[in-house]
Design an enzyme around this catalytic site. Structure first.
Site, PDB file in Angstrom:
ATOM      1  N   ASP A  94     -10.721  42.681  27.391  1.00  0.00           N
ATOM      2  CA  ASP A  94      -9.766  43.727  27.731  1.00  0.00           C
ATOM      3  C   ASP A  94     -10.211  44.308  29.077  1.00  0.00           C
ATOM      4  OD1 ASP A  94      -8.302  46.495  25.806  1.00  0.00           O
ATOM      5  OD2 ASP A  94      -7.820  45.621  27.767  1.00  0.00           O
ATOM      6  N   ASP A 268      -5.561  41.150  17.956  1.00  0.00           N
ATOM      7  CA  ASP A 268      -6.959  41.568  17.820  1.00  0.00           C
ATOM      8  C   ASP A 268      -6.979  42.938  17.157  1.00  0.00           C
ATOM      9  OD1 ASP A 268      -6.409  43.274  20.440  1.00  0.00           O
ATOM     10  OD2 ASP A 268      -8.321  43.943  19.583  1.00  0.00           O
ATOM     11  N   CYS A 306     -10.447  33.992  -2.789  1.00  0.00           N
ATOM     12  CA  CYS A 306     -11.056  33.703  -1.479  1.00  0.00           C
ATOM     13  C   CYS A 306     -12.132  32.641  -1.641  1.00  0.00           C
ATOM     14  CB  CYS A 306     -11.667  34.981  -0.911  1.00  0.00           C
ATOM     15  SG  CYS A 306     -12.445  34.753   0.706  1.00  0.00           S
ATOM     16  N   CYS A 308     -14.452  31.986   0.715  1.00  0.00           N
ATOM     17  CA  CYS A 308     -15.499  32.174   1.728  1.00  0.00           C
ATOM     18  C   CYS A 308     -16.856  32.163   1.044  1.00  0.00           C
ATOM     19  CB  CYS A 308     -15.289  33.478   2.493  1.00  0.00           C
ATOM     20  SG  CYS A 308     -15.921  34.977   1.693  1.00  0.00           S
ATOM     21  N   CYS A 311     -17.651  35.177  -1.215  1.00  0.00           N
ATOM     22  CA  CYS A 311     -16.980  35.213  -2.524  1.00  0.00           C
ATOM     23  C   CYS A 311     -17.489  34.124  -3.458  1.00  0.00           C
ATOM     24  CB  CYS A 311     -15.467  35.107  -2.331  1.00  0.00           C
ATOM     25  SG  CYS A 311     -14.815  36.588  -1.520  1.00  0.00           S
ATOM     26  N   HIS A 337     -16.555  38.522   4.945  1.00  0.00           N
ATOM     27  CA  HIS A 337     -15.381  38.311   4.085  1.00  0.00           C
ATOM     28  C   HIS A 337     -14.097  38.835   4.749  1.00  0.00           C
ATOM     29  CE1 HIS A 337     -12.502  38.386   0.833  1.00  0.00           C
ATOM     30  NE2 HIS A 337     -12.272  39.646   1.193  1.00  0.00           N
TER      31      HIS A 337
HETATM   32  C1  LIG Z   1      -6.112  49.745  18.573  1.00  0.00           C
HETATM   33  N1  LIG Z   1      -4.867  49.799  19.261  1.00  0.00           N
HETATM   34  C2  LIG Z   1      -4.770  49.383  20.546  1.00  0.00           C
HETATM   35  N2  LIG Z   1      -5.764  48.773  21.227  1.00  0.00           N
HETATM   36  C3  LIG Z   1      -5.260  48.548  22.488  1.00  0.00           C
HETATM   37  C4  LIG Z   1      -5.844  48.017  23.638  1.00  0.00           C
HETATM   38  C5  LIG Z   1      -5.099  47.992  24.826  1.00  0.00           C
HETATM   39  N3  LIG Z   1      -5.666  47.491  25.973  1.00  0.00           N
HETATM   40  C6  LIG Z   1      -4.963  47.505  27.113  1.00  0.00           C
HETATM   41  N4  LIG Z   1      -3.691  48.000  27.175  1.00  0.00           N
HETATM   42  C7  LIG Z   1      -3.054  48.489  26.103  1.00  0.00           C
HETATM   43  O1  LIG Z   1      -1.906  48.931  26.188  1.00  0.00           O
HETATM   44  C8  LIG Z   1      -3.778  48.504  24.845  1.00  0.00           C
HETATM   45  C9  LIG Z   1      -3.181  49.028  23.682  1.00  0.00           C
HETATM   46  C10 LIG Z   1      -3.930  49.048  22.511  1.00  0.00           C
HETATM   47  N5  LIG Z   1      -3.650  49.547  21.269  1.00  0.00           N
HETATM   48 ZN   LIG Z   2     -14.269  36.107   0.660  1.00  0.00          ZN
END
Ligand SMILES: CNc1nc2cc3nc[nH]c(=O)c3cc2[nH]1
Ligand SMILES: [Zn+2]
Length: 374
Positions: A94, A268, A306, A308, A311, A337
């Site tokens: 990110d 993610d 599950c 895994c 489990c 898990h």
């Molecule tokens: C946990 N929620 C969430 N994590 C994010 C990470 C992000 N990174 C860059 N730009 C985003 O708009 C953005 C939005 C997000 N919402």
């Molecule tokens: Zn499991």
């Protein structure tokens, strides 16, 4: 030759979901896919070998955090993030914008970038599109994210319009600062909040810049799920079908299924690893808080359905005991898990897409897991 390519395999006849593969310099992964989060160059309590074992083919890490600690210069000296953390699968980083807005109390957003305080030391820092790209270049991630502003929810239409236009200008600056496009992919991040016109404007701006992939940002920031779903229904059709689509920060099992149905390929979320560290597990029958007294003599696995290794080899009673005693091994077991559960869920989603029955799968899964039907 761009670093990242998307291979579309098929679209579910029952929903808008699509089966595909994303090819990166560190291997390919099937989509829709869930990406475990490894903020500080580790998916907390998991080893790379365990991540490989559970078929986590791509993980996330964070530009902002690694810039502060240990510093991108040290990671570059180690030969990049893959070498530093001994992970030879794909890595997505990110760009830091979201962390600045979510972690730092003082921040001043200017055209050139964001002035803010280090959330650990309080020292003044500055992050710009160019700096975010330079850090990710040093980390050597396979997929970089453009530097963006993720405005809080809710935000006024005026604020959001100005923010979207600046994020589009920042995206262009990121492309210009992109040093090795054949080795690292770069995704633009669609913003626009809950406003259809601004989502459309943001998506069109970024598509005109021709990124190798597109993230949908500005969601999973406290908005109701129906707003998230409506923004997806509105945004994904504007994005090119031959590029990956990544919904940032999502999410819970129901949101993963709903996102896949709306054409999302990558997800993610820290949820599985975060709740694991307080002894909460995701199971096919819903959430299970293993520290509850009722599991003290329960010698069954976390989840009967599950397969895994947790489990297969450990019981609720044993894991409850470890968690109650704050034993690290207990949190390793709950984390393994939970990650396995979401990775397995996405495998079931992909099978359902290939058999044109993701709508039916959603019905059955929501019923079994206990999500209230809309
Ligand atoms: C946990 N929620 C969430 N994590 C994010 C990470 C992000 N990174 C860059 N730009 C985003 O708009 C953005 C939005 C997000 N919402
Ligand atoms: Zn499991």
């Amino acid at each position: 030759m761009t670093a990242i390519t998307y291979e579309h395999i098929k679209t579910c006849q029952q929903t808008g979901a699509r089966l595909g593969k994303v090819h990166t310099p560190h291997g390919s992964f099937d989509t829709p896919a869930f990406m475990p989060v490894g903020t500080l160059a580790t998916v907390k309590t998991m080893s790379p070998e365990e991540l490989q074992e559970m078929n986590a083919n791509i993980i996330l890490s964070n530009t902002y955090h690694l810039w502060l600690r240990p510093g991108e210069d040290i990671i570059e000296e180690a030969g990049g993030l893959h070498r530093f953390m001994n992970w030879d699968g794909a890595i997505l980083t990110d760009s830091g914008g979201f962390q600045v807005f979510s972690l730092s109390d003082m921040r001043d957003i200017k055209e050139e970038g964001v002035h803010f305080r280090n959330h650990l030391s309080g020292e003044k820092l500055f992050l710009s599109p160019e700096k975010a790209m330079s850090i990710q270049n040093s980390l050597g991630s396979d997929i970089m994210m453009a530097f963006d502003e993720c405005p809080p929810y809710p935000a006024s239409h005026d604020y959001m319009k100005a923010s979207v236009e600046r994020t589009s200008r920042w995206a262009e600056r990121c492309l210009k600062a992109h040093e090795r496009p054949s080795e690292q992919g770069l995704f633009g991040i669609v913003q626009g909040g809950e406003y259809d016109d601004l989502r459309k404007q943001s998506a069109k701006d970024l598509v005109s810049l021709d990124f190798p992939g597109y993230a949908i940002g500005g969601l999973s920031v406290g908005e109701p799920k129906d707003i998230m779903n409506r923004m997806l229904e509105f945004t994904t059709p504007i994005l090119p079908a031959d590029k990956p689509r990544y919904l940032m920060g999502v999410g819970s099992p129901d949101s993963l299924v709903d996102g896949a149905i709306r054409g999302i390929d990558m997800f993610d979320c820290v949820l599985p690893t975060r709740i694991a560290r307080n002894g909460t597990c995701m199971t096919s029958g819903g959430r299970l808080v293993v520290r509850n007294a009722k599991y003290a003599r329960d010698f069954s696995p976390i989840d009967e359905n599950c397969d895994c290794h947790v489990c297969k080899n450990y019981t609720r009673a044993y894991i409850r005991h470890l968690v109650k005693c704050n034993e690290t091994f207990g949190f390793r077991l709950t984390t393994y898990h939970n990650l396995y559960f979401l990775i397995e869920l996405m495998k079931q989603v992909r099978t359902a897409i290939s058999e044109d029955r993701l709508g039916d799968f959603k019905e059955a899964f929501f019923e079994q897991y206990g999500f209230n039907q809309e």
